[in-house]
Structures are given as C-alpha cells and as structure tokens.
Scaffold this motif. Structure first.
Motif, short mmCIF file in Angstrom:
data_model
loop_
_atom_site.label_atom_id
_atom_site.label_comp_id
_atom_site.label_asym_id
_atom_site.label_seq_id
_atom_site.Cartn_x
_atom_site.Cartn_y
_atom_site.Cartn_z
N ARG A 140 1.12 -1.33 -0.07
CA ARG A 140 0.06 0.02 -0.03
C ARG A 140 1.03 1.22 0.28
O ARG A 140 1.41 2.09 1.28
N THR B 103 0.30 4.22 -1.13
CA THR B 103 -1.20 5.27 -1.14
C THR B 103 0.25 6.59 -0.79
O THR B 103 0.25 6.84 0.41
N GLU B 104 -0.87 8.19 -0.88
CA GLU B 104 -1.03 9.55 -0.89
C GLU B 104 -1.06 9.12 1.17
O GLU B 104 -0.80 9.21 1.55
N HIS C 53 0.13 -0.67 -4.63
CA HIS C 53 -0.89 -0.02 -5.07
C HIS C 53 -1.03 1.35 -4.51
O HIS C 53 -0.72 1.62 -3.63
N THR C 54 -0.63 1.95 -5.35
CA THR C 54 -0.57 3.66 -5.65
C THR C 54 -1.85 4.51 -4.87
O THR C 54 -2.50 5.63 -5.04
N GLY C 55 -3.37 4.11 -6.58
CA GLY C 55 -4.45 4.27 -5.91
C GLY C 55 -4.32 5.33 -7.02
O GLY C 55 -5.17 6.35 -8.01
N TRP C 56 -3.64 5.60 -7.85
CA TRP C 56 -3.44 6.21 -9.57
C TRP C 56 -3.92 6.03 -10.20
O TRP C 56 -5.10 6.76 -11.16
N ASP D 23 -7.39 -0.99 -4.60
CA ASP D 23 -7.49 -1.00 -3.29
C ASP D 23 -8.05 -2.02 -2.88
O ASP D 23 -8.24 -2.13 -1.56
#
Length: 224
Positions: free
Chosen positions: A90, A92-93, A120-123, A191
C-alpha cells in the motif's frame, strides 16, 4: 470460498491508452448481416478484427520488451504468468510517505521471494483523464534492485508506468527485465485486494517477437 477479482482495464475502440500512441481499432471483419449469405437460414456469426499496439490497456512486459536477447511472450514459461503467490504493497498518498517516487524502503520489511508484488498507489482513479499521464507514482532504481535481489518474480503497479518517464532512461524496466522479473502496468482495483496472501494471474497470448501484450489480470482470493 474462492473469489476472482478483475484487476484489468477494459479496452474499447478509439480510446487512447498510452499518451502519444494510437488508439485501438475494434471493428467487424465479417458482420452478422454479411455472414448470413454464407450459412443456412437462421445461422449467423460475427468475426471481429482488432488492431492495437501492444502497450494497450493493462499489459505485461517480458524481457524482449527491453532486450533483443530477452524472452518474448512465447518463450516465457506459462508458469510465470499463472497462479503466482502475491502480496500487495500500500504505497498510497494516505500512507503519508509517497510523492512520485516509491523507493526500496517500502519493501525491505517484506518477504517477496517467489512472489508477485503489486504496488497499490491509487493512481488508477485518474484513468482516462489527462492527469493520469502527469506526475504518476513510480518505482526507483533502488526499489527495483532490492526486489530483484530479494527474489520477486513479477512487479505490478496501478499507474501509467513503473518507471519515471520524465527522462529517457528506464532503470526499473532495465533492472527487472534483465533478470526476467516480469512487469505488469496499468493495473486497477488494487484497493480491493486483501492485505493477506492471494494469487495473481496475467496471461498474454503466445506471440513470437513480442515482449509486451494486454492481459486479463486477476487475483484469486480464498475467503474463510
């Protein structure tokens, strides 16, 4: 109970999937209407025609993508694409540490030997927007070196490239593919993956002279 989670983007006619490269063409080779003249009454078929560049949608990179002497999709053993033990990282920001660059510190506490490592970056939330192509999260060279040395067999990411594309070098591709660590790019829905173990599959066609091709990537998750 076993669930299958689709981690792939849909490919549609006329949509650009990599900035600066052409959109796929998906059309009829033989339409249903035209096929009726070839068969008995009440029988019809559709034969489609697809023209696309190999970097379309969610795809996997094999060594030939980077190296002329590397294995193409036909030369890689099927076992390298199917039912791989996998973990998700994970980055992510929301985790508070990531800007653009994801370095080795994100992985050092993990046992990745023999694993597919999905970042997993959520981009993917920017998919099919102009923002998707700018300032995307990517791995650094030291992250690639650590993952290679630690025995990862595949590294995937849910952004537009696993490398920093602001310049002309691609150290992550170079390091991983030289050692036959496969790369999956433009993944989605990471996610939804469990933090615990799961299996990962992403199979391209068996093509000679092709190092990159779209895949239907998915996770196999076993629920108690």
């Amino acid at each position: 109970m076993v669930d299958h989670l689709d981690l792939s983007h849909t490919i549609e006619h006329g949509k650009v999937y990599y900035k600066g490269l052409p959109a796929p063409v998906i059309c009829d080779f033989l339409s249903r209407d035209d096929s009726r003249a070839l068969y008995d009454e009440g029988t019809e078929f559709h034969i489609g025609r697809v023209e696309l560049i190999t970097n379309t949608g969610t795809y996997i990179d094999c060594p030939f993508h980077r190296y002329a002497d590397g294995k193409d999709t036909a030369a890689m053993p099927l076992s390298r694409f199917v039912d791989l033990p996998a973990i998700v990282v994970r980055a992510t920001e929301a985790q508070g540490r990531v800007g653009r660059a994801i370095d080795a510190s994100w992985f050092r506490q993990l046992d990745v030997s023999g694993q597919a490592v999905l970042v997993h970056t959520g981009w993917d939330r920017h998919w099919q927007t102009d923002h998707y192509w700018e300032g995307h999260p990517h791995l650094t060279a030291d992250a690639a070196e650590w993952l290679r040395n630690a025995g990862a067999v595949l590294v995937g990411i849910d952004s537009m490239n696993i490398d920093n594309t602001s310049g002309g070098t691609r150290p992550v591709h170079s390091i991983l593919l030289r050692h036959e660590v496969l790369i999956a790019e433009h993944l989605t829905r990471l996610d939804q993956l469990p933090d615990g173990p799961f299996r990962f599959t992403a199979v391209p066609p068996k093509l000679v002279g092709v190092g990159t091709f779209p895949v239907r990537a998915f996770a196999t998750v076993t629920n108690a």
